[in-house]
Scaffold this active site. Structure first.
Site, PDB file in Angstrom:
ATOM      1  N   TYR A 169      -0.971   0.681  -7.969  1.00 22.42           N
ATOM      2  CA  TYR A 169      -1.716   1.569  -6.997  1.00 22.42           C
ATOM      3  C   TYR A 169      -1.504   0.228  -5.771  1.00 22.42           C
ATOM      4  CZ  TYR A 169      -4.991   3.512  -3.956  1.00 22.42           C
ATOM      5  OH  TYR A 169      -5.549   4.136  -2.774  1.00 22.42           O
ATOM      6  N   LYS A 173       0.759   0.840  -2.319  1.00 24.53           N
ATOM      7  CA  LYS A 173      -0.148   0.887  -1.106  1.00 24.53           C
ATOM      8  C   LYS A 173       0.676  -0.509  -0.018  1.00 24.53           C
ATOM      9  CE  LYS A 173      -2.256   4.526  -1.538  1.00 24.53           C
ATOM     10  NZ  LYS A 173      -2.053   5.640  -0.779  1.00 24.53           N
TER      11      LYS A 173
END
Length: 274
Positions: A169, A173
């Site tokens: 993640y 990002k």
């Protein structure tokens, strides 16, 4: 200690009248909040995501009933470039233009980096990062043709700082912020802006479910889970509301934000101020 989850009253003038917005991952949570804010500001909206057909229909009818805005739905799978292309074409064929693109679709995985399943890593990168590349590359020709546009990528506080157990993640990002900067530079003279919003913890149905799960796992009261687990890194000790994210996205999509581009903008209660 009780934790108050505020319900801010955030009104918005119809500053997006005549605009068309496509918001990925918008059948619930942050994405739906942004779609609702855009519709309230006068934009026609294309929503996208998974969910029960009756709930998606309720969301579309709710948008139209509450705001009077036109809205349609695309079931495009964000891991499949051909379906993403059909979604962008649907927006253009239905409304004749595409002014605002919000890349919000995302999934999350928690685990040590050496224990992340390869297929999970691939899925997180595909949905959280590669899908934004595909929507942007497909939307830019239309935005250039019509003389401008707004691209808003929903990143995360974890696009700016690290957190153990979030390798896929956080990598995706961080990549979103890099993509945002490059697109902003490439479109700087074309009346197109590209920015990233970096939320901390946001109050959504998924957050509520996560609280219940963590309370059961750790044997802690709900309020203690909120403060000591979920909001441990967030100094203001409260969740942002989807209405706050929607209001900020509406501002970035407006003419007032014409000189803001290439920015990674936190809404994180001070998390990244550490």
């Amino acid at each position: 200690m009780n934790v108050t989850l505020p319900q801010p009253a955030l009104g918005t003038a119809r500053i997006l009248d005549g605009k068309v917005a496509l918001v990925t991952g918008s059948t619930s949570g942050i994405g739906l909040g942004i779609a609702r804010a855009f519709a309230s500001a006068g934009a026609s909206v294309v929503i996208n995501g998974f969910g029960k057909p009756e709930e998606i229909n309720d969301s579309l009818e709710g948008l139209q009933r509450e705001t009077g805005a036109k809205s349609i739905y695309s079931a495009a799978d964000m891991t499949k470039p051909d379906e993403i292309a059909r979604m962008v074409n649907l927006a253009l064929e239905t409304f004749g233009r595409l002014d605002i693109l919000v890349n919000n679709a995302g999934i999350f995985h928690v685990g040590p980096v050496d224990q992340v399943p390869v297929e999970k890593w691939d899925a997180v990168l595909a949905i959280n990062l590669s899908s934004a590349f595909h929507t942007i590359r497909l939307a830019l020709p239309a935005m250039r043709h019509q003389g401008g546009g707004r691209i808003i990528n929903i990143a995360s506080a974890l696009a700016l700082v690290g957190l153990p157990l979030t390798s896929a993640y956080a990598a995706a990002k961080h990549g979103i912020v890099g993509l945002t900067k490059v697109v902003a530079l490439e479109t700087a003279e074309q009346t197109i802006t590209c920015n990233a919003i970096c939320p901390g913890n946001v109050w959504t149905p998924l957050a509520e479910a996560h609280i219940a799960e963590q309370a059961k796992t750790h044997g802690l009261p709900r309020e203690e889970v909120i403060r000591k687990v979920l909001l441990a890194e967030q100094p203001n000790k409260r969740f942002a509301m989807v209405e706050e994210i929607g209001a900020f996205a509406t501002f970035l999509a407006s003419d007032a934000a014409a000189s803001i581009t290439g920015a990674a903008l936190p809404i994180d209660g001070g998390w990244t101020a550490h």
